[in-house]
Scaffold this active site. Structure first.
Site, PDB file in Angstrom:
ATOM      1  N   ASP A  61       0.425   3.366   2.217  1.00  0.00           N
ATOM      2  CA  ASP A  61       0.085   4.214   3.444  1.00  0.00           C
ATOM      3  C   ASP A  61      -0.669   5.908   3.741  1.00  0.00           C
ATOM      4  O   ASP A  61      -1.599   4.577   2.729  1.00  0.00           O
ATOM      5  CB  ASP A  61       2.139   4.908   4.249  1.00  0.00           C
ATOM      6  CG  ASP A  61       1.400   5.303   5.625  1.00  0.00           C
ATOM      7  OD1 ASP A  61       0.734   3.950   6.371  1.00  0.00           O
ATOM      8  OD2 ASP A  61       2.066   5.718   5.875  1.00  0.00           O
TER       9      ASP A  61
ATOM     10  N   ASP B 206       0.802  -1.470  -0.409  1.00  0.00           N
ATOM     11  CA  ASP B 206      -0.096   0.056  -0.511  1.00  0.00           C
ATOM     12  C   ASP B 206       1.140   1.013  -0.067  1.00  0.00           C
ATOM     13  O   ASP B 206       1.874   1.350   0.248  1.00  0.00           O
ATOM     14  CB  ASP B 206      -1.129  -0.168   1.564  1.00  0.00           C
ATOM     15  CG  ASP B 206      -0.199   0.063   2.781  1.00  0.00           C
ATOM     16  OD1 ASP B 206       0.203  -1.555   2.769  1.00  0.00           O
ATOM     17  OD2 ASP B 206       0.812   0.939   3.218  1.00  0.00           O
TER      18      ASP B 206
END
Ligand code: ADE
Length: 278
Positions: free
Chosen positions: A217, A215
């Site tokens: 974040d 991801d």
């Protein structure tokens, strides 16, 4: 811990993180429950042979993912590896990306860490024995290169080098924190690998991490902030690649690690007068 007490049951340790709860392809498999002076490791160890090498697999968060990063008994995990005779550890974990260029499903093999943890036991020293190991280069360059070469062999992106921010969690970061880490030039963020690297160094085990980006974040304007669903989706999509990379890394691991900085780390670390050590 004295080397002569090691059991020579395994040579290479594998710590599987989120998304790597088992290691297919092992033969002569048996499970072993290991006790340590620091308590119980995360799970029973799976011992077996992979690519002709004796390996010990540990699911970092336990079967079914039951143990929070803060709750992990890192000392028991690394002590148990040492007592099995392990001389190198291939660690795998899911991380968030702090740079545009590190995309979900990429692998990064960090060579530096920044410590943002505050509630963990991360040394074997203490209780009358004072020791300070060198940690300027916290990752074994030989094992890191093995991971990078394994990624190339499997045909996946595996970037050698980068800075890993180790945060306490379990909550993900705030945007202010995420932007701060980006301003520091950090590459990836996770919750588990620094304590393993510290303890492996003290235990004179050569350690590196294969970090799977799941991801962006919460800093990225055009991506939603990280959620567990997102981490799990990328992990599932990519766990077969992680397993292939670990298998190739086991094959490529040199038998002789005497040139690794980890292998003599504790030799010059102890400050305490040896005559007063029980
Ligand atoms: N593990 C996976 N993604 C993460 C993130 N964004 N922050 C911390 N740990 C993570």
């Amino acid at each position: 811990f004295r080397r002569e007490h090691a059991l020579a049951q395994a040579e290479i340790g594998i710590i599987g993180g989120s998304g790597l709860y088992n290691m297919p392809g092992l033969t002569d498999v048996h499970e072993e429950k290991i006790s340590t002076p620091f308590g119980d490791p995360s799970e029973t160890f799976v011992l077996g042979t992979l690519e002709g090498r004796k390996v010990a697999f540990l699911a970092r968060h336990g079967k079914g993912h039951r143990i929070l990063p803060t709750e992990l008994n890192f000392r028991a995990n690394i002590y148990a590896m040492k007592s099995l005779g392990v001389t190198s550890i291939l660690s795998v974990s899911a991380v968030g990306s702090l740079k545009e260029e590190h995309k979900p499903t990429d692998f990064v093999i960090p060579d530096q860490f920044i410590d943002r943890t505050f509630a963990r036991e991360s040394t074997f020293f203490g209780e009358g024995v004072v020791g300070h190991v060198a940690f300027g280069d916290p990752v074994c360059p030989i094992v890191a290169k093995v991971f990078a070469d394994a990624c190339a062999e499997v045909g996946v992106v595996g970037k050698l080098g980068g800075t890993y921010v180790c945060m306490e969690g379990p909550q993900f970061s705030t945007k202010a924190e995420s932007k701060l880490y980006r301003s520091w030039g950090a590459d990836i963020i996770g919750m588990t690998n620094l304590q393993e690297a510290k303890l492996a160094r003290e235990a004179e085990i050569s350690y590196a991490t294969l970090a799977m980006v799941t991801d962006y974040d919460c800093w990225h304007e055009s991506h939603d902030a990280v959620t567990v669903d997102q981490v799990i989706a990328v992990m599932h999509q990519n766990s077969e690649n992680a397993q292939k990379v670990v298998k190739a890394a086991v094959k490529l691991m040199p038998a002789d690690l005497s040139a690794s900085p980890a292998q003599t780390a504790a030799k010059f670390a102890i400050m305490t007068d040896r005559s007063v050590i029980p």
